[in-house]
Design an enzyme around this catalytic site. Structure first.
Site, short mmCIF file in Angstrom:
data_model
loop_
_atom_site.label_atom_id
_atom_site.label_comp_id
_atom_site.label_asym_id
_atom_site.label_seq_id
_atom_site.Cartn_x
_atom_site.Cartn_y
_atom_site.Cartn_z
N ARG A 249 0.83 -1.20 0.00
CA ARG A 249 0.00 0.00 0.00
C ARG A 249 0.87 1.26 0.00
O ARG A 249 0.55 2.25 -0.65
CB ARG A 249 -0.95 0.00 1.20
CG ARG A 249 -1.89 1.20 1.20
CD ARG A 249 -2.97 1.06 2.24
NE ARG A 249 -3.91 0.02 1.89
CZ ARG A 249 -4.50 -0.80 2.75
NH1 ARG A 249 -4.23 -0.70 4.04
NH2 ARG A 249 -5.35 -1.72 2.34
N GLY A 250 1.98 1.22 0.72
CA GLY A 250 2.87 2.38 0.74
C GLY A 250 3.42 2.69 -0.64
O GLY A 250 3.50 3.87 -1.04
#
Length: 651
Positions: A249-250
């Protein structure tokens, strides 16, 4: 700085806010690319957090809106509910949309998001993940679109955010009040001008607002055409890998943020500067591994991560050179404008895309202890500092609960009546009571006395009593006298305290720490939701000296009584970490017994964690537990794994 609204309903202009350039940039990028996932704003009170967020609404276009979710909202208000009047009158299930559905296509704003009840956090997580709000309740199923940009504000001193919700925020910005005199004067001047004539002040900034709104619209239109070169994507992946960011997600949020920043500055391709901005905004909160890890990122850590990203990007360049391919560059053969973004594009009055003045707020955020909140020295405690350090998280602490059923805030510790949880019986229907369908039908059947199919009338409505779990005020009385910190026992006690505090963090408790050592006992940590602060202050406490156990119990009662006046529904739980021996004069034992009897008379739920070790034991902690009417737990039995092994190793 409180929220400002003029008589005509206009908020303080976004472009008129002095400073906070990094925050304004983060909000603008989320408006340009809603897929980023929104913004979490952390910082001290009075830093214009709410003012800036509410000022964003007029810049988003006619169809967008900012919907506020109050932390005290009911679940029905958030997800929607059946219109009971129409159900009873027309016999049709008509659904009234909640705040999540109303925010569809706009911004959902939550002030003090860290204080949001757990059951609302669960609903919010479901909607944020799926883009829809779904209600499955009492035989009724309903779903609506709920795609929104999530924006939250919080003061870290008032408690932390659940890790699952923290991860849902795409960007995080730490804000603090300016220290520059000229900037503070400018802020006060703007505020006084607004107070004197809000509508005139708003009109004076209309051109800047319109220009900024147009620039956001242009960036939105340009975003789909912005290219993300492989080298920059490798740079992003290298940065995230270097920082051990969990999952992907980062990486995705960084890619979206870098693309949005490129569109914001009017470019058609992402470059290294865009990636740096994305890393500053998207990664600090993703480095956290446990509740006590620092959730900020220093300039040195950022530079080190960017260095790893440079290596990953250069690997791609080398591979391209070896295969004879040319690296894709900027459309401009001369490279980017050396004067930086914003000089040629529209809306130069908007947020500075290069971020705030380097002389501005500390990037690491405010000191969690504040400038004047150092804990006292303990009065006669001359030993080393306790030095509590983040625990490993390997221990599973035994669950301690207050007896009975309470009515406190939702949490994960003791049983409590709530609007969620298992339905245990039907009760009288009230405005805030969910409907008990079976009880309602049964009431109608009894009234009709078997005369055909019963028709439900308003008087037949029955409510559902549901039992869930609540959070508590957990007061830790920690004995840090010389006998407790001798030899290797200090490490075992320290681990126990940290793991107990960690457990309170996960159960959403308020915590307070009372320390007994030296000549007296004192309140090292007043009741707080921030377990980080409790651990930090406990680490500074001096150890050694005598054991004023009676005074420690009295200080604990003071904390409980004071908290009950402001939060009467929150039940207390006293956890005594001690070997049970009271020293400090011939009356020390008598004072401890009298104080323990007082705690027992008050009916305070309590636990005694016995830290006495060695082959010959006096059993004083057992006697203390009996007087308190407390649950007795030897330190070695506090946890099932991890901590238990470490404690047994030093016993």
């Amino acid at each position: 700085m409180p929220d400002l609204v003029s008589a005509s309903g206009a908020h303080f202009p976004f472009s008129a806010v002095v400073g906070q350039d990094r925050l304004k940039l983060a909000l603008v990028l989320s408006a340009v690319s809603p897929g980023i996932g929104g913004v979490l704003i952390r910082g001290e009170k009075g830093t214009a957090k709410s003012t800036i967020v509410r000022g964003l609404a007029p810049l988003l276009g006619e169809t967008s809106r900012v919907v506020e979710l109050p932390i005290g909202a009911t679940e029905d208000r958030v997800v929607g509910s059946l219109d009971l009047t129409r159900v009873l009158r027309d016999g049709q299930a008509h659904f009234t949309p909640g705040l999540l559905a109303q925010a569809d296509g706009g911004v959902l704003y939550i002030d003090e998001v860290n204080l949001l009840s757990d059951h609302l956090v669960d609903v919010l997580l479901d909607a944020a993940a799926s883009g829809r709000v779904t209600v499955e309740r009492d035989g009724v199923s309903h779903t609506q679109s709920a795609k929104f940009v999530l924006v939250g504000t919080m003061n870290p001193e008032e408690g932390e955010l659940r890790p699952q919700l923290l991860d849902r925020f795409g960007l995080v910005v730490d804000v603090a009040g300016p220290r520059d005199v000229d900037e503070r004067v400018s802020i006060v001047t703007s505020r006084m001008a607004y107070d004197a004539d809000p509508d005139a002040f708003t009109a004076d900034h209309r051109v800047a607002e319109d220009t900024l709104s147009a620039r956001i619209a242009q960036a939105r239109a340009l975003l789909p055409t912005v290219a993300l070169p492989t080298a920059e994507l490798r740079r992003i992946a290298g940065i995230c890998a270097h920082l051990d960011v969990d999952g992907l997600r980062g990486d995705i949020v960084m890619a979206r943020t870098a693309s949005a920043h490129a569109a914001w500055r009017g470019a058609v391709e992402v470059n290294e500067d865009d990636v740096r901005i994305a890393a500053e905004l998207a990664l600090p909160h993703r480095r956290r591994r446990n509740p006590f890890d620092d959730s900020s990122m220093s300039e040195e850590q950022l530079d080190e991560a960017l260095g790893a990203g440079d290596e990953a990007a250069s690997d791609d360049t080398t591979a391209r050179d070896e295969t004879g391919e040319n690296e894709t560059g900027e459309n401009d053969p001369d490279g980017p404008d050396p004067d930086g973004p914003g000089t040629d594009g529209p809306g130069t009055d908007g947020p500075d895309p290069d971020g705030p003045d380097p002389d501005g707020p500390d990037p690491d955020g405010p000191d969690p202890d504040g400038p004047d909140n150092d804990p006292p020295g303990g009065g006669g405690a001359t030993g080393p500092q306790f030095g509590a350090t983040p625990g490993s998280g390997s221990a599973r602490i035994r669950t301690f609960r207050a007896a009975g059923v309470g009515d406190g805030e939702p949490g994960r510790r003791s049983r409590a009546r709530s609007t969620r949880g298992a339905t245990v019986r039907d009760i009288e229907f009230g405005a805030r009571t969910p409907v008990h369908l079976f009880g309602t039908v049964l009431s109608a059947a009894r009234r009709s006395a078997g005369d055909g199919m019963p028709a439900v009338e308003p008087s037949d409505l029955r409510g559902a009593e549901r039992v869930g779990t609540e959070s508590n005020l957990v007061v830790f009385l920690v004995d840090l006298s010389g006998s407790m910190t001798a030899r290797s026992r200090l490490a075992a006690v320290r681990d126990a305290c940290v793991e107990l505090l960690r457990d309170s963090y996960t159960r959403r408790d308020r915590v307070s720490v009372v320390v007994a050592c030296g000549k007296d006992a004192y309140i090292a940590v007043p009741p707080t939701r921030s377990v980080d602060i409790a651990v930090a202050r406990l680490a500074q406490v001096r150890t050694g000296g005598r054991t004023p156990l009676g005074e420690g119990l009295m200080r604990s009662v003071e904390v409980i009584d004071r908290a009950a006046r402001t939060d009467p529904q929150r039940r207390p739980l006293l956890v005594v970490v001690s070997d049970g021996r009271a020293t400090g004069g011939k009356d020390a034992a008598r004072r401890a017994e009298a104080a323990a009897d007082d705690v027992a008379r008050r009916g305070v739920a309590s636990v005694v964690v016995d830290c006495e070790q060695g082959f010959v034991k006096l059993g004083t902690a057992v006697s203390l537990a009996r007087r308190l009417g407390a649950e007795y737990v030897p330190l070695a039995d506090l946890a099932d794994v991890g901590l238990a092994g470490r404690v047994r190793g030093v016993a």
